[in-house]
Design an enzyme around this catalytic site. Structure first.
Site, short mmCIF file in Angstrom:
data_model
loop_
_atom_site.label_atom_id
_atom_site.label_comp_id
_atom_site.label_asym_id
_atom_site.label_seq_id
_atom_site.Cartn_x
_atom_site.Cartn_y
_atom_site.Cartn_z
CG ASP A 63 -1.87 1.11 1.32
OD1 ASP A 63 -1.71 2.07 0.53
OD2 ASP A 63 -2.79 1.06 2.14
CD GLU A 245 -19.89 2.00 8.24
OE1 GLU A 245 -19.60 2.54 7.14
OE2 GLU A 245 -19.56 2.47 9.34
CG ASN A 272 -11.15 -4.91 12.10
OD1 ASN A 272 -10.99 -5.64 13.07
ND2 ASN A 272 -10.22 -4.78 11.16
#
Length: 340
Positions: A63, A245, A272
């Site tokens: 990343d 979500e 998480n």
């Protein structure tokens, strides 16, 4: 994708990553997900647990944000270095999007580097690297070459946010295209180019176009070989990290479908930032959020009944530094029990 039947009692998959720790044949473990879902914390924690049961573990961040240094509070770079406090856990941060120019520039100075002497005239550079993704593919191949020579028992990749995560799977094709293009150019213009380059001293390292092709071919072979390992469930698995979500669940579903289409094993999801308000809590926001999370958590458990779904709590502090990471990592193998 698995059916959405209700699963009872003993059929439930263990809500931990213990199966990954127990699978001694694993060599490559990828940890991926949307940005901001706790991917780096999860990959560091998994690497810490692996270090307890395996001889040597390498944690690599691909990343560009490079959060490993922040997580451990220790500077990491392009070379693998031991994580403070561990004798068998190393980490490194690389940028696979980094330009191939850095590698080319090292040509003359590093005689035994596999990329040494790849420098060429601007025209050839432009031609060789005009295929989209070829510089990224070659950088990735270079990293894989380095990793293979280091002979770690297991390698954990903290990947870039989804979207970039699975790009490496297309690299052999990309390099094949680049090779085909270069071969064609070489057969058409090779003698002329070699004589022109020869007149001005040749390529750095005294090489010619054919040697450049051989170097690219060896990189392509490296990537192809590793990709074969990536598609072997005994050697490779992918851990998906998400939060409860809608967008994160959607992204996870998309990623799992893509992994399945590439033939890459995935059987673990870490959820998480879960809230566990105490019974009778007067915090309206906490209760409303928990209600929303519960809905998506139920969907995750229905959709992925044959996955190990690990539930991780939202903590009051950031998980940074060896001690906090070790504490967090315990919850990957011993399910979190919320206080009553």
């Amino acid at each position: 994708m698995s059916s959405t039947a209700v699963v009872h009692g003993d059929d439930l998959m263990e809500p931990t990553l213990q199966s990954i720790l127990s699978q001694k044949t694993l060599r490559w473990i990828f940890v991926g997900g949307k940005g901001g879902v706790g991917k780096t914390t999860t990959s560091c924690s998994l690497a810490i647990q692996l270090a307890k049961v395996r001889k040597s573990v390498l944690l690599i961040s691909t990343d560009p944000a490079h959060n490993l240094s922040d997580a451990f509070g220790q500077k990491f770079g392009k070379e693998a270095r031991l994580v403070d406090g561990y004798s068998n856990l190393s980490a490194m941060e690389i940028d696979p999007n980094g330009s191939i120019q850095d590698l080319l520039a090292s040509g003359e100075s590093q005689g035994d580097d596999p990329m040494a002497g790849l420098g060429m005239g601007n025209m050839m550079q432009d031609l060789a690297f005009s295929i989209p993704g070829v510089d990224e593919a070659m950088s990735f191949a270079e990293v894989l070459k380095q990793v293979k020579s280091l002979s770690y028992e297991v390698i954990v990749f903290d990947t870039a946010p989804t979207g970039h995560t699975l790009r490496f799977l297309q690299f052999p094709t990309v390099l094949e295209k680049a090779l085909a293009k270069l071969s064609q150019l070489s057969s058409q213009f090779g003698p002329m180019l070699n004589s022109i380059l020869g007149a001005r001293g040749g390529l750095p390292g005294g090489q010619n176009i054919d040697e450049l092709l051989q170097k690219m071919e060896s990189l392509r072979e490296t990537i192809s070989e590793v990709n074969t390992q990536f598609k072997n469930p005994d050697m490779t698995t992918f851990v998906c990290v998400c939060i409860a979500e809608f967008l994160s669940l959607y992204e996870t579903e998309r990623m799992i479908q893509e992994l399945t289409s590439y033939g890459i094993d995935t059987h673990a999801i870490v959820v998480n930032q879960l809230l566990f308000p105490k019974e009778g809590s007067g915090c309206e926001q906490c209760n409303a959020r928990r209600k929303m999370q519960k809905k998506y958590l139920e969907q995750i458990e229905e959709l992925y009944e044959d996955f190990n779904v690990v539930r991780m709590p939202l903590l009051v502090e950031e998980v940074r530094g060896k001690e906090k990471l070790e504490k967090f990592s315990e919850m990957l193998v011993h399910p979190y029990v919320p206080p009553q």
